[in-house]
Scaffold this motif. Structure first.
Motif, mmCIF file in Angstrom:
data_model
loop_
_atom_site.group_PDB
_atom_site.id
_atom_site.type_symbol
_atom_site.label_atom_id
_atom_site.label_comp_id
_atom_site.label_asym_id
_atom_site.label_seq_id
_atom_site.Cartn_x
_atom_site.Cartn_y
_atom_site.Cartn_z
ATOM 1 N N HIS A 38 0.821 -1.211 0.000
ATOM 2 C CA HIS A 38 0.000 0.000 0.000
ATOM 3 C C HIS A 38 0.855 1.263 0.000
ATOM 4 O O HIS A 38 0.422 2.323 0.436
ATOM 5 C CB HIS A 38 -0.954 0.001 1.195
ATOM 6 C CG HIS A 38 -1.998 -1.068 1.120
ATOM 7 N ND1 HIS A 38 -2.559 -1.653 2.232
ATOM 8 C CD2 HIS A 38 -2.574 -1.679 0.055
ATOM 9 C CE1 HIS A 38 -3.443 -2.569 1.861
ATOM 10 N NE2 HIS A 38 -3.464 -2.603 0.538
ATOM 11 N N ASN A 209 1.667 0.649 -6.332
ATOM 12 C CA ASN A 209 1.902 0.784 -4.889
ATOM 13 C C ASN A 209 3.035 1.755 -4.567
ATOM 14 O O ASN A 209 3.789 1.538 -3.629
ATOM 15 C CB ASN A 209 2.182 -0.587 -4.250
ATOM 16 C CG ASN A 209 3.396 -1.278 -4.842
ATOM 17 O OD1 ASN A 209 4.074 -0.741 -5.715
ATOM 18 N ND2 ASN A 209 3.675 -2.487 -4.376
ATOM 19 N N GLY A 214 -1.623 4.500 -0.084
ATOM 20 C CA GLY A 214 -2.423 3.723 -1.023
ATOM 21 C C GLY A 214 -3.673 4.459 -1.461
ATOM 22 O O GLY A 214 -3.722 5.700 -1.495
#
Length: 392
Positions: A38, A209, A214
């Motif tokens: 993330h 990512n 994220g």
């Protein structure tokens, strides 16, 4: 030295320092375990930004007096930050912060600039832009007029409720720009984060990512915002979005052009070193031609970006021009990234180099800030309007 030459030299000097920093300081962090599914962790972001400050390349597109580089100058600098997916994070030139800083500088009151913009420019805070909504609920995506999130006046406050999704950087952000629809149209509001009325449901698993925090799905439940934290005027939110979106989509092109320059360098080095069927890969016509096509696409992307930047530097919104640039550049960069993977074979699909990650980031870029098909449709509508405006 003429003024134009002095300005050009200024940008080249900044870009050279940024390039040295990204290549030699930032790139070694690409295998750091703090680069998660993330995005880079807050610890890693803080460490990289500390190094950027020490190197004098923090927020390099905004000068010490608060003025911005021109879009043409910015293109050169942001391309250098993009040489690593972590470069925009370290140098504070990434999305959504770069676009949010631009918007607040253009529209924000002196109070908003002091309270919200200053901490973004310094790199002490990250931000999030709350616009996109869940498709399953018929909310706004590429068509912002479908917005379901509402705002209503209540005394000297506005009350906002709705759901948002794909909100980049919401996790860990300290500044939020929230879009909602009122009785007289769309509005934008500045919010301190985290806020108890803004709840992150989950951070989505996405193909890319590289962005801190994220992309999150968020619930906004009876968020009360003081009236003086409205950005600009009530009902003008869509107009302000256009002020932000044209430069922001071009900035994406700038940064990811840098990423593809790097990917092509890695693929070229691999093709010259790797032996197969009695000679270096570069000497096989199929490989050599792919790398030649990369050079062509890289140069065309650079020229398209610079052309659009010059249009924006005239003061034009550049809506059509930025749509053309976004389509041309994102499609060209996708071809480049794909060829780099293909040239490198098994190495190209592994995490041993940054090429595989760049491929995934570029694939997402073809959708972010408007997919190719939406921009083509918008351009087709303009073609029809222009045709109808002529005597037939």
């Amino acid at each position: 030295m003429g003024q134009a030459a002095a300005v050009e030299g200024r940008a080249e000097e900044i870009a050279a320092r940024v390039e040295d920093f990204v290549r030699n300081v930032v790139a070694p962090y690409e295998q750091d375990p703090r680069c998660t599914a993330h995005g880079p962790t807050e610890e890693l972001v803080a460490e990289l930004r500390g190094k950027a400050r020490a190197a004098g390349v923090m927020t390099p597109h905004i000068l010490g007096d608060g003025s911005h580089l021109t879009q043409l100058e910015t293109a050169l600098v942001l391309r250098m930050t993009g040489l690593s997916p972590l470069g925009p994070v370290a140098c504070n030139t990434g999305a959504p912060d770069e676009g949010n800083m631009y918007l607040l500088g253009k529209i924000g009151s002196s109070e908003i600039r002091e309270r919200f913009l200053k901490q973004l420019v310094s790199g002490d805070a990250r931000s999030a832009f709350f616009m996109t909504e869940p498709a399953s609920e018929g909310g706004a995506g590429s068509d912002p007029s479908m917005m379901k999130t509402t705002c209503r006046k209540d005394g000297n406050h506005w009350v906002i409720s709705g759901r948002k999704t794909f909100i980049t950087g919401a996790e860990g952000a300290k500044v939020g720009i929230v879009m909602a629809k009122g009785d007289d149209g769309a509005c934008m509001f500045l919010v301190d984060l985290p806020h108890p009325a803004i709840r992150i449901e989950r951070v989505l698993d996405t193909i890319d990512n590289s962005m801190p925090g994220g992309h999150a799905t968020v619930v906004i439940d009876e968020l009360r915002v003081p009236a003086d934290q409205m950005l600009g005027e009530s009902g003008e939110g869509f107009k302000y979005a256009q002020i932000r979106l044209s430069p922001a989509r071009l900035s994406h092109c700038m940064r990811w052009l840098g990423a593809c320059i790097r990917a092509n360098e890695i693929a070229t080095d691999y093709a010259n070193r790797r032996q197969a069927f009695g000679k270096a890969l570069i000497d096989h016509e199929g490989v050599g031609f792919m790398l030649a096509e990369n050079l062509i696409d890289l140069k065309q992307a650079e020229l398209m970006i610079d052309w659009c930047a010059r249009v924006l530097d005239t003061g034009s919104l550049g809506t059509a021009e930025s749509s053309m640039a976004k389509v041309a550049v994102s499609e060209a960069l996708m071809r480049i990234a794909d060829r780099c993977v293909q040239v490198m074979g098994g190495m190209g699909v592994s995490g041993d180099t940054i090429v595989e990650k760049i491929f995934r980031e570029i694939r997402a870029f073809r959708i972010y800030d408007g997919p190719t098909e939406v921009h083509k449709w918008s351009l087709a509508k303009k073609i029809k309007r222009d045709w109808a405006g002529k005597s037939h």
